[in-house]
Write a protein that holds these residues in place. Structure first.
Motif, short mmCIF file in Angstrom:
data_model
loop_
_atom_site.label_atom_id
_atom_site.label_comp_id
_atom_site.label_asym_id
_atom_site.label_seq_id
_atom_site.Cartn_x
_atom_site.Cartn_y
_atom_site.Cartn_z
N ASP A 143 11.53 6.05 -0.81
CA ASP A 143 12.46 6.07 -2.10
C ASP A 143 12.03 4.97 -3.22
OD1 ASP A 143 13.34 4.08 -0.32
OD2 ASP A 143 15.48 4.76 -0.68
N GLU A 144 11.03 3.92 -2.94
CA GLU A 144 10.85 3.06 -3.52
C GLU A 144 9.27 2.93 -4.31
OE1 GLU A 144 11.57 -0.79 -1.79
OE2 GLU A 144 13.52 -0.05 -1.00
N PRO A 145 8.79 3.65 -5.46
CA PRO A 145 7.59 3.73 -5.92
C PRO A 145 6.58 2.70 -5.99
CG PRO A 145 9.26 4.96 -7.32
CD PRO A 145 10.01 4.18 -6.23
N GLU A 146 7.31 1.20 -5.98
CA GLU A 146 6.52 0.17 -5.96
C GLU A 146 5.70 0.03 -4.65
OE1 GLU A 146 9.86 -0.06 -6.75
OE2 GLU A 146 9.60 0.22 -8.94
N THR A 147 6.23 0.64 -3.59
CA THR A 147 5.60 0.60 -2.27
C THR A 147 4.44 1.64 -2.06
OG1 THR A 147 7.05 2.19 -1.11
CG2 THR A 147 7.62 -0.19 -1.37
N TYR A 148 4.20 2.44 -2.91
CA TYR A 148 3.29 3.51 -3.10
C TYR A 148 1.88 2.65 -3.04
CZ TYR A 148 7.18 6.76 -4.04
OH TYR A 148 8.20 7.23 -3.84
N ARG A 149 0.81 3.28 -2.24
CA ARG A 149 -0.43 2.72 -2.39
C ARG A 149 -1.61 3.93 -2.23
NH1 ARG A 149 -1.90 -2.74 0.48
NH2 ARG A 149 -3.87 -2.06 -0.14
N ARG A 190 -11.97 2.66 -4.71
CA ARG A 190 -11.07 2.68 -5.51
C ARG A 190 -9.63 2.63 -4.87
NH1 ARG A 190 -14.81 2.31 -8.34
NH2 ARG A 190 -15.30 3.14 -10.16
N GLY A 191 -8.77 2.02 -5.56
CA GLY A 191 -7.40 1.99 -5.15
C GLY A 191 -6.34 1.72 -6.04
N VAL A 192 -5.06 2.30 -6.08
CA VAL A 192 -4.00 2.07 -6.96
C VAL A 192 -2.98 1.56 -6.12
CG1 VAL A 192 -2.26 3.34 -8.30
CG2 VAL A 192 -4.47 3.87 -8.51
N ASP A 193 -2.37 0.40 -6.70
CA ASP A 193 -1.38 -0.52 -6.23
C ASP A 193 -0.54 -0.91 -7.15
OD1 ASP A 193 -2.48 -1.03 -3.27
OD2 ASP A 193 -4.04 -1.78 -4.48
N HIS A 194 0.70 -1.36 -6.64
CA HIS A 194 1.66 -2.38 -7.63
C HIS A 194 1.75 -3.68 -7.25
CE1 HIS A 194 5.55 -3.08 -9.49
NE2 HIS A 194 5.26 -2.54 -10.51
#
Length: 150
Positions: free
Chosen positions: A62-68, A79-83
């Motif tokens: 439930d916390e999008p900032e923890t998505y990777r 490639r990667g996508v992080d916050h």
């Protein structure tokens, strides 16, 4: 490191249209106490068979900032996508921007240049489905979103 793909080949693979390998489930699996995880093998739509994989991890569902997200070629992250909540600086220069960013990784480059952090200023995420759709679009991966199960 001797990576078998050259820089221009990495760029071509990332730019190429990709699809989820047939027969795989788009169901997220539980990961630790509050997380979710998805791992998919990918194929190039018009190209040779390569060992390409997409992984999505949500530390807290439930916390999008923890998505990777990571795009792996021969088990090497390309490639990667992080916050990141706060920018990371080295010698007064921001090397990792605040917010969402894309890691552009090229193992062929000198160590200090291997991983470039490119800000994704337009990248806003509401939930895990939204994250998957946006990452797939960023990396040209066709995903039948109606099949995704959380």
């Amino acid at each position: 490191m001797n990576f078998r793909y050259r820089s221009h080949q990495l760029q071509d693979i990332v730019r190429s249209a990709k699809m989820v390998r047939e027969g795989q489930s788009l169901a997220f699996k539980n990961y630790k106490e509050h997380g979710k995880h998805l791992e998919l093998e990918l194929d190039l739509k018009d190209g040779p068979l390569v060992n390409l994989r997409l992984t999505i991890n949500a530390g807290r569902y439930d916390e999008p900032e923890t998505y990777r997200a990571a795009l792996l070629l021969d088990e090497q992250r390309i490639r990667g996508v992080d916050h990141t909540d706060i920018p990371v600086k080295r010698f007064y220069k921001t090397v990792i921007p605040k917010g969402w960013h894309q890691n552009i990784i090229d193992p062929n480059l000198p160590t200090r240049d291997i991983n470039c952090h490119d800000p994704l200023t337009y990248f806003e995420v509401s939930d895990l489905n939204d994250f998957l759709v946006k990452v797939a679009k960023l990396w040209q991966i066709e995903i039948a979103i109606d099949e995704v199960l959380l």
